[in-house]
Design a protein around this motif. Sequence first.
Motif, mmCIF file in Angstrom:
data_model
loop_
_atom_site.group_PDB
_atom_site.id
_atom_site.type_symbol
_atom_site.label_atom_id
_atom_site.label_comp_id
_atom_site.label_asym_id
_atom_site.label_seq_id
_atom_site.Cartn_x
_atom_site.Cartn_y
_atom_site.Cartn_z
ATOM 1 N N ASN A 50 9.087 -62.947 -60.518
ATOM 2 C CA ASN A 50 9.952 -63.779 -59.686
ATOM 3 C C ASN A 50 9.360 -65.181 -59.603
ATOM 4 O O ASN A 50 8.319 -65.392 -58.971
ATOM 5 C CB ASN A 50 10.065 -63.143 -58.290
ATOM 6 N N GLN A 51 10.007 -66.131 -60.262
ATOM 7 C CA GLN A 51 9.470 -67.498 -60.328
ATOM 8 C C GLN A 51 9.371 -68.159 -58.956
ATOM 9 O O GLN A 51 8.452 -68.931 -58.690
ATOM 10 C CB GLN A 51 10.322 -68.357 -61.273
ATOM 11 N N ARG A 52 10.301 -67.838 -58.067
ATOM 12 C CA ARG A 52 10.256 -68.416 -56.716
ATOM 13 C C ARG A 52 9.006 -67.950 -55.972
ATOM 14 O O ARG A 52 8.313 -68.731 -55.335
ATOM 15 C CB ARG A 52 11.516 -68.023 -55.936
ATOM 16 N N PHE A 53 8.700 -66.656 -56.069
ATOM 17 C CA PHE A 53 7.524 -66.118 -55.401
ATOM 18 C C PHE A 53 6.252 -66.704 -56.006
ATOM 19 O O PHE A 53 5.323 -67.092 -55.287
ATOM 20 C CB PHE A 53 7.492 -64.593 -55.478
ATOM 21 N N LEU A 54 6.189 -66.802 -57.321
ATOM 22 C CA LEU A 54 5.006 -67.361 -57.984
ATOM 23 C C LEU A 54 4.805 -68.825 -57.614
ATOM 24 O O LEU A 54 3.668 -69.264 -57.388
ATOM 25 C CB LEU A 54 5.119 -67.189 -59.499
ATOM 26 N N ALA A 55 5.893 -69.579 -57.521
ATOM 27 C CA ALA A 55 5.784 -70.979 -57.081
ATOM 28 C C ALA A 55 5.311 -71.035 -55.635
ATOM 29 O O ALA A 55 4.519 -71.905 -55.258
ATOM 30 C CB ALA A 55 7.127 -71.686 -57.241
ATOM 31 N N GLY A 56 5.796 -70.086 -54.816
ATOM 32 C CA GLY A 56 5.360 -70.016 -53.429
ATOM 33 C C GLY A 56 3.873 -69.755 -53.315
ATOM 34 O O GLY A 56 3.194 -70.325 -52.460
ATOM 35 N N LEU A 57 3.339 -68.894 -54.183
ATOM 36 C CA LEU A 57 1.894 -68.651 -54.187
ATOM 37 C C LEU A 57 1.123 -69.931 -54.457
ATOM 38 O O LEU A 57 0.103 -70.206 -53.816
ATOM 39 C CB LEU A 57 1.523 -67.597 -55.244
ATOM 40 N N ASP A 58 1.594 -70.738 -55.404
ATOM 41 C CA ASP A 58 0.940 -72.023 -55.695
ATOM 42 C C ASP A 58 1.004 -72.952 -54.498
ATOM 43 O O ASP A 58 0.018 -73.608 -54.152
ATOM 44 C CB ASP A 58 1.584 -72.702 -56.910
ATOM 45 N N ASN A 59 2.165 -73.033 -53.858
ATOM 46 C CA ASN A 59 2.315 -73.910 -52.693
ATOM 47 C C ASN A 59 1.411 -73.471 -51.546
ATOM 48 O O ASN A 59 0.802 -74.296 -50.874
ATOM 49 C CB ASN A 59 3.772 -73.948 -52.224
ATOM 50 N N VAL A 60 1.336 -72.176 -51.320
ATOM 51 C CA VAL A 60 0.493 -71.653 -50.242
ATOM 52 C C VAL A 60 -0.973 -71.928 -50.540
ATOM 53 O O VAL A 60 -1.752 -72.214 -49.636
ATOM 54 C CB VAL A 60 0.777 -70.150 -50.024
ATOM 55 N N GLU A 61 -1.344 -71.857 -51.811
ATOM 56 C CA GLU A 61 -2.738 -72.146 -52.180
ATOM 57 C C GLU A 61 -3.141 -73.543 -51.723
ATOM 58 O O GLU A 61 -4.230 -73.749 -51.188
ATOM 59 C CB GLU A 61 -2.918 -71.999 -53.695
ATOM 60 N N ARG A 62 -2.252 -74.508 -51.874
ATOM 61 C CA ARG A 62 -2.539 -75.876 -51.410
ATOM 62 C C ARG A 62 -2.636 -75.931 -49.894
ATOM 63 O O ARG A 62 -3.480 -76.615 -49.336
ATOM 64 C CB ARG A 62 -1.470 -76.842 -51.928
ATOM 65 N N LEU A 63 -1.781 -75.188 -49.209
ATOM 66 C CA LEU A 63 -1.797 -75.119 -47.752
ATOM 67 C C LEU A 63 -3.137 -74.594 -47.244
ATOM 68 O O LEU A 63 -3.642 -75.028 -46.216
ATOM 69 C CB LEU A 63 -0.657 -74.216 -47.270
ATOM 70 N N CYS A 64 -3.730 -73.674 -47.984
ATOM 71 C CA CYS A 64 -4.961 -73.006 -47.551
ATOM 72 C C CYS A 64 -6.211 -73.868 -47.705
ATOM 73 O O CYS A 64 -7.273 -73.490 -47.231
ATOM 74 C CB CYS A 64 -5.144 -71.701 -48.328
ATOM 75 N N HIS A 65 -6.107 -75.009 -48.347
ATOM 76 C CA HIS A 65 -7.275 -75.856 -48.567
ATOM 77 C C HIS A 65 -7.482 -76.891 -47.468
ATOM 78 O O HIS A 65 -8.330 -77.762 -47.604
ATOM 79 C CB HIS A 65 -7.168 -76.576 -49.916
#
Length: 98
Positions: A50-65
């Motif tokens: 699911n490309q939306r979920f995978l993109a969400g994982l990338d976005n959340v990774e930035r949030l976590c920094h």
Amino acid sequence: MNLYKAHAVHPQTDVPLIIYFNKRDGYVTFAKDEEVIHILKSIREDLWENQRFLAGLDNVERLCHTQYPVSNFKEMIEFLQSVGFNKDDLEFKQMVLH
């Protein structure tokens, strides 16, 4: 250290998160809930296509920094609501650190 944590799902990306609130130092941080993500991966293989979920994982990774400064619980809840979390879905528990 007065550290509190809650488990939540990011409102825009549907990625499971852990929200930490450090009361003493006055900041809130986010981490991907790797345990829940691992469980999801094992029961929903289609999720990893699911490309939306995978993109969400990338976005959340930035949030976590980033550490987000807040002065108290009220300000933290207001911050979380401003980014889309529902306060009724959040239950913070104090962590006991050794």
